[in-house]
Design an enzyme around this catalytic site. Structure first.
Site, mmCIF file in Angstrom:
data_model
loop_
_atom_site.group_PDB
_atom_site.id
_atom_site.type_symbol
_atom_site.label_atom_id
_atom_site.label_comp_id
_atom_site.label_asym_id
_atom_site.label_seq_id
_atom_site.Cartn_x
_atom_site.Cartn_y
_atom_site.Cartn_z
ATOM 1 N N CYS A 1 47.416 40.115 23.428
ATOM 2 C CA CYS A 1 47.150 40.227 24.875
ATOM 3 C C CYS A 1 47.173 38.872 25.586
ATOM 4 O O CYS A 1 47.710 38.740 26.686
ATOM 5 C CB CYS A 1 45.820 40.932 25.100
ATOM 6 S SG CYS A 1 44.546 40.526 23.908
ATOM 7 N N HIS B 1 41.513 39.442 30.920
ATOM 8 C CA HIS B 1 41.501 38.132 30.257
ATOM 9 C C HIS B 1 41.886 37.046 31.272
ATOM 10 O O HIS B 1 42.800 37.243 32.078
ATOM 11 C CB HIS B 1 42.524 38.086 29.117
ATOM 12 C CG HIS B 1 42.143 38.856 27.888
ATOM 13 N ND1 HIS B 1 40.982 39.570 27.749
ATOM 14 C CD2 HIS B 1 42.808 38.993 26.704
ATOM 15 C CE1 HIS B 1 40.938 40.129 26.549
ATOM 16 N NE2 HIS B 1 42.034 39.801 25.897
#
Ligand SMILES: NC(=O)c1ccc[n+]([C@@H]2O[C@H](COP(=O)([O-])OP(=O)(O)OC[C@H]3O[C@@H](n4cnc5c(N)ncnc54)[C@H](OP(=O)(O)O)[C@@H]3O)[C@@H](O)[C@H]2O)c1
Length: 342
Positions: A132, A244
């Site tokens: 990710c 994130h």
């Protein structure tokens, strides 16, 4: 005419998001199967927000023959058992685990960055989705690399607990609640308390002192973007549910101003530039949840190196970091190779 699509790990964080995105993007589907382990066999899950309920099947007994594409989000151990079976039966696997990412016979794809690499998928009939943190970073780096050639990247990540699956989200929720009511906040999923804390450790430690998450950012960026780009990463878990963030320092071969970079990023695929240089003129993780874009903010020149920029990059890790990228790969596969859809 559409595809016969399988979502393996459909009860998990990433699998559910895959179903949402397949529905949102109106991926051409003739038939869909949702798989998980024996734990959730028979459960019903909704296909996006379509109101259509799908019954979860046990992956152990699934017959892969006749299915076109399988989106996998079941972790490396289970992937090692089921991905080769699906691929051998003629069902192309798009995998979210780290198992195949560095396999030279498996393309590792971020469609905005290296779509051409998908052409090698037939060797194993498997395509890998990156980590990710890597996915969002390479989307931001690619247009800048094309403009001024990146030499070196120094990145610090601020990674949400959903990157550690459902169990990570439950741990943050429960620890936060326990702290408020004065109960103990014992760590189970993470190595230390995550509520009201940050943990500079994701995945296992390697011999050189880096963690495997940090290593993945280095090797995956080289495979996707350019083997000549040097990367050093510090990966940190923060008490954020989804989204994130990354502070990225970039050194270039050639001159590039912050203004040039902003112009380039404004036009780049997959990126939304929000960079107002004022209070609140940047994007934070809670604002990116549920979005497709990789957000870039706070682009500025680094006065400590010859040609350097520093920027802030935020994205929904369950989307661009996993499910969205996997669905984009399926779309790319359809366009370039399967050409079944209308
Ligand atoms: N979360 C992220 O940001 C992210 C980003 C990139 C990649 N990934 C990768 O995506 C994968 C899934 O992550 P996640 O966050 O969705 O995890 P999760 O929320 O814990 O979900 C795991 C899923 O895998 C299924 N599963 C586990 N073991 C299985 C087995 N032996 N056979 C069949 N199904 C099994 C679970 O089904 P049950 O309901 O039956 O337990 C569940 O559907 C992992 O490989 C992860 O590394 C995650």
């Amino acid at each position: 005419m559409g595809y016969r699509v399988v979502v393996a790990g459909a009860t998990g964080n990433v699998g559910r998001e895959m179903l949402n995105i397949l529905a949102e993007r109106e991926f051409p589907i003739d038939d869909i199967a949702v798989l998980a382990s024996a734990r959730s066999t028979g459960d019903e899950i909704e296909f996006g927000e379509t109101g259509r309920m799908l019954k979860v099947k046990n992956i152990e007994y699934f017959d892969w023959a006749g299915w076109d594409i399988a989106l996998f989000a079941i972790g490396s151990e289970a992937t090692a058992i089921y991905a080769p079976k699906a691929a051998a039966a003629g069902c192309t696997v798009i995998d979210n685990s780290s198992l195949y990412r560095m396999d030279p016979d498996v393309p590792l794809i971020v469609p905005e960055v290296n779509p051409q690499a998908i052409d090698g998928y037939r060797k194993k009939n498997i395509i890998a989705n990156p980590n990710c943190s890597t996915a969002q970073m390479v989307v931001a780096l690619k247009p800048l690399h094309d403009a001024a050639t990146i030499k070196r990247v120094v990145v610090s990540t601020y990674q949400s607990v959903s990157g550690a699956g459902k169990a990570g989200m439950d741990e943050l929720f429960e620890q936060s609640r326990n702290i408020f009511v004065g109960d103990p906040a014992e760590p189970h999923k993470f190595t230390k308390q995550i509520a009201f804390n940050v943990i500079p450790h994701i995945d296992k430690f390697l011999d050189d002192g880096f963690t495997k998450e940090e290593w993945k950012m280095v090797v995956e960026t080289k495979k996707i973007l350019d083997p000549k780009v040097k990367v050093v990463a510090t990966c940190v878990r923060v008490p954020v549910f989804v989204g994130h963030s990354e502070a990225i320092s970039i050194e270039f071969e050639n001159e590039i101003s912050a203004e040039d970079a902003q112009k380039i990023l404004r036009e780049a695929p997959g990126i939304m530039l929000v960079d107002k240089r004022e209070d609140g003129g940047y994007v934070t993780p809670v604002e990116c949840v549920g979005d497709f874009a990789t957000y870039v903010s706070r682009v500025r020149e680094d006065p400590t190196v010859e040609n350097g920029l520093v920027l802030w990059c935020v994205s929904d890790n369950l989307r661009k970091g996993a499910a969205l990228n996997a669905v984009q790969i399926a779309e790319l596969l359809g366009r370039r190779h399967l050409q079944k859809a209308a």
